[in-house]
Write an enzyme that holds these catalytic residues in place. Structure first.
Site, PDB file in Angstrom:
ATOM      1  N   SER A 143      38.838  43.367  41.401  1.00  0.00           N
ATOM      2  CA  SER A 143      39.442  43.420  40.054  1.00  0.00           C
ATOM      3  C   SER A 143      39.186  44.795  39.467  1.00  0.00           C
ATOM      4  O   SER A 143      38.301  45.524  39.927  1.00  0.00           O
ATOM      5  CB  SER A 143      38.784  42.350  39.173  1.00  0.00           C
ATOM      6  N   TYR A 189      31.857  37.674  35.141  1.00  0.00           N
ATOM      7  CA  TYR A 189      33.027  37.997  35.974  1.00  0.00           C
ATOM      8  C   TYR A 189      32.924  39.436  36.498  1.00  0.00           C
ATOM      9  O   TYR A 189      33.131  39.690  37.696  1.00  0.00           O
ATOM     10  CB  TYR A 189      34.297  37.822  35.134  1.00  0.00           C
TER      11      TYR A 189
END
Ligand code: GCO
Length: 257
Positions: free
Chosen positions: A148, A161
């Site tokens: 990501s 995350y």
């Protein structure tokens, strides 16, 4: 000249995509199938997975649904063994499964932390540990970890995350370093902000949507199908000398201050 470029042709290959009953995982599975691969779909919800498998079959895709919890090492190993016995040996593994549990760090619960680390990072170790030995024995294999832009930067409320995706970037490099000599290529794809079920609350938030469209040089959110090309590249012969790299598909976000 035939329609397919042999560099990107996945005919005869079998791909396992974790977390592929919806969102980016489904888009990646569809993209690999359009390049010729047969696909092992994964998700925890058997009914949802069966519905997705039927939809892909209706598109002419050869599909095998494998419902298992990617955070459960034993269940994953058993499911991989069953899929390889019934469907075929896995040539391409896409570690895509991921969740979000947003909370301010000072208020984040242990469950919010552990569930994201387990699903977004530890699962890649567990499923890769189940698949890699046969790739090593065969002398070839492709592993793609879905990182990501949060592998590089963070924002408030997603420390769990970001930590998981930062770790996944380094696990990608660690896998490349250990397994390249066996003919495996391990790389990452790092999406920017895409319109997915996981991000729907953000897309619908007027202020956040305005911020993302301003922060992303392309001036918009990504669409799931726009991730498929990077996946086909990293799953194909075209990337046989690419290892330990992370390909950012982010509309220019990380290039911009
Ligand atoms: C958020 C989003 C991001 C995106 C994506 C960006 O809360 O900021 O969920 O984490 O999902 O990971 O690459």
């Amino acid at each position: 000249m035939s329609g397919k470029n042999p560099l990107f042709d996945l005919t005869g290959r079998i791909a396992l995509v974790t977390g592929s009953s919806q969102g980016l995982g489904l888009a990646i599975a569809r993209g690999l199938a359009q390049a010729g691969a047969a696909v092992v779909l994964n998700g925890r919800d058997e009914k949802k997975l069966a519905a997705t498998a039927d939809a892909l079959r209706a598109e002419g895709v050869k599909v095998y649904p494998a419902a298992f919890d990617v955070t459960d090492g034993a269940a994953g190993a058993a499911a991989v063994a069953r899929a390889e016995a019934e469907f075929g040996v896995i040539d391409i593994l896409v570690n895509n499964a991921g969740i979000q549990r947003r909370a301010p760090l000072a208020e984040m619960t242990e469950e919010q932390w552990r569930s994201v680390i387990d699903t977004n990072l530890t699962s890649a170790f567990l499923v890769s540990r189940a698949v890699a030995p046969r790739m090593i024995a065969r002398g070839r294999g492709k592993i793609i970890n879905i990182c990501s832009v949060m592998s590089e930067v963070s924002r408030p409320t997603i420390a769990n995350y970001a930590a998981a995706k930062g770790g996944l970037k380094m696990l990608t490099r660690a896998m490349a370093v250990e397994w390249a000599k066996h003919g495996l290529q391990t790389n990452g794809i790092a999406p920017g902000y895409f319109v997915t079920e996981l991000n729907q609350p953000l897309v619908e938030n007027v202020d956040f949507n305005k911020w993302i469209c301003g922060r992303t040089p392309a001036g918009r959110w990504g669409q799931p199908h726009e991730l498929a090309g990077a996946a086909v590249f990293l799953a194909s012969t075209a990337s046989d000398f690419v290892n330990g790299q992370v390909l950012y598909v982010d509309g220019g976000l990380l290039a911009s201050l």
